[in-house]
Design a protein around this motif. Structure first.
Motif, PDB file in Angstrom:
ATOM      1  N   UNK A  27      19.351  80.285 -79.300  1.00 14.17           N
ATOM      2  CA  UNK A  27      18.761  81.608 -79.070  1.00 14.17           C
ATOM      3  C   UNK A  27      19.657  82.683 -79.654  1.00 14.17           C
ATOM      4  N   UNK A  28      20.969  82.541 -79.472  1.00  8.97           N
ATOM      5  CA  UNK A  28      21.915  83.522 -79.989  1.00  8.97           C
ATOM      6  C   UNK A  28      21.931  83.521 -81.520  1.00  8.97           C
ATOM      7  N   UNK A  29      21.854  82.343 -82.113  1.00 11.39           N
ATOM      8  CA  UNK A  29      21.902  82.244 -83.573  1.00 11.39           C
ATOM      9  C   UNK A  29      20.622  82.763 -84.232  1.00 11.39           C
ATOM     10  N   UNK A  30      19.495  82.661 -83.552  1.00  7.31           N
ATOM     11  CA  UNK A  30      18.222  83.071 -84.151  1.00  7.31           C
ATOM     12  C   UNK A  30      17.677  84.367 -83.565  1.00  7.31           C
ATOM     13  N   UNK A  31      18.491  85.098 -82.829  1.00  6.76           N
ATOM     14  CA  UNK A  31      18.024  86.328 -82.187  1.00  6.76           C
ATOM     15  C   UNK A  31      17.506  87.333 -83.215  1.00  6.76           C
ATOM     16  N   UNK A  32      18.213  87.466 -84.355  1.00  5.69           N
ATOM     17  CA  UNK A  32      17.808  88.446 -85.356  1.00  5.69           C
ATOM     18  C   UNK A  32      16.535  88.046 -86.099  1.00  5.69           C
ATOM     19  N   UNK A  33      16.090  86.801 -85.956  1.00  3.61           N
ATOM     20  CA  UNK A  33      14.867  86.355 -86.618  1.00  3.61           C
ATOM     21  C   UNK A  33      13.611  86.646 -85.805  1.00  3.61           C
ATOM     22  N   UNK A  34      13.778  87.051 -84.556  1.00  6.02           N
ATOM     23  CA  UNK A  34      12.633  87.411 -83.732  1.00  6.02           C
ATOM     24  C   UNK A  34      12.004  86.253 -82.992  1.00  6.02           C
ATOM     25  N   UNK A  35      12.725  85.115 -82.866  1.00  4.26           N
ATOM     26  CA  UNK A  35      12.148  83.973 -82.181  1.00  4.26           C
ATOM     27  C   UNK A  35      12.348  84.027 -80.670  1.00  4.26           C
ATOM     28  N   UNK A  36      13.276  84.858 -80.180  1.00  2.00           N
ATOM     29  CA  UNK A  36      13.538  84.918 -78.748  1.00  2.00           C
ATOM     30  C   UNK A  36      12.405  85.588 -78.017  1.00  2.00           C
ATOM     31  N   UNK A  37      12.251  85.235 -76.758  1.00  2.00           N
ATOM     32  CA  UNK A  37      11.204  85.877 -75.945  1.00  2.00           C
ATOM     33  C   UNK A  37      11.641  87.267 -75.546  1.00  2.00           C
ATOM     34  N   UNK A  38      10.694  88.166 -75.483  1.00  2.00           N
ATOM     35  CA  UNK A  38      10.985  89.530 -75.064  1.00  2.00           C
ATOM     36  C   UNK A  38      11.051  89.559 -73.548  1.00  2.00           C
ATOM     37  N   UNK A  39      12.163  90.086 -73.006  1.00  2.00           N
ATOM     38  CA  UNK A  39      12.263  90.216 -71.558  1.00  2.00           C
ATOM     39  C   UNK A  39      12.057  91.656 -71.133  1.00  2.00           C
ATOM     40  N   UNK A  40      12.077  92.567 -72.080  1.00  2.00           N
ATOM     41  CA  UNK A  40      11.846  93.981 -71.801  1.00  2.00           C
ATOM     42  C   UNK A  40      10.871  94.493 -72.858  1.00  2.00           C
ATOM     43  N   UNK A  41      10.487  95.731 -72.709  1.00  2.00           N
ATOM     44  CA  UNK A  41       9.581  96.332 -73.698  1.00  2.00           C
ATOM     45  C   UNK A  41      10.267  96.343 -75.050  1.00  2.00           C
ATOM     46  N   UNK A  42       9.549  96.061 -76.108  1.00  2.00           N
ATOM     47  CA  UNK A  42      10.175  96.044 -77.422  1.00  2.00           C
ATOM     48  C   UNK A  42      10.674  97.428 -77.814  1.00  2.00           C
ATOM     49  N   UNK A  43      11.774  97.454 -78.535  1.00  2.00           N
ATOM     50  CA  UNK A  43      12.345  98.710 -78.999  1.00  2.00           C
ATOM     51  C   UNK A  43      11.450  99.281 -80.095  1.00  2.00           C
ATOM     52  N   UNK A  44      11.247 100.599 -80.109  1.00  2.00           N
ATOM     53  CA  UNK A  44      10.419 101.181 -81.167  1.00  2.00           C
ATOM     54  C   UNK A  44      11.103 100.987 -82.518  1.00  2.00           C
TER      55      UNK A  44
END
Length: 124
Positions: A27-44
């Motif tokens: 999850x940490x390695x692929x965080x910048x690719x957008x594969x992680x689940x959103x736990x909060x509202x997405x940043x604009x």
């Protein structure tokens, strides 16, 4: 006397394929690719500045015509006309498409009949 073996064995319990630590690393390695689940509202996301696109020129650039896909033309014709076109194509051993493009060329439109196989076979 021994018990007969069962024809069907019980299904084994599922085991995780990776450990919790491996999952966290992934999850940490692929965080910048957008594969992680959103736990909060997405940043604009800031919208990129729009740059005007220059109008296409009338003549294609060198090599551009080879990259462009041909457009498709679809239309309905009466059954009698379709049958006549098919019979003429069969007699001449060409395709209906070839007949239509040949007629357009005869009317003065720029059609390259050399690039179209008469009998419909694709060049491989």
């Amino acid at each position: 006397m021994s018990k007969p073996s069962l024809a069907f064995q019980p299904t084994p319990r599922p085991r995780p394929l990776s450990t919790q630590q491996e999952t966290e690393k992934l999850v940490e390695a692929t965080h910048d690719l957008g594969f992680g689940r959103q736990t909060a509202a997405p940043q604009p996301v800031a919208k990129p500045a729009v740059t005007p696109v220059p109008a296409p020129s009338a003549e294609p650039k060198a090599g551009e015509a080879a990259l462009r896909k041909p457009a498709a033309l679809k239309f309905d014709v009466p059954d009698e006309l379709w049958d006549d076109l098919r019979m003429a194509a069969i007699r001449r051993r060409v395709t209906v498409k070839y007949l239509v493009l040949e007629a357009l060329e005869a009317k003065g439109y720029a059609v390259d009949l050399a690039g179209i196989p008469e009998d419909g076979r694709r060049l491989r």
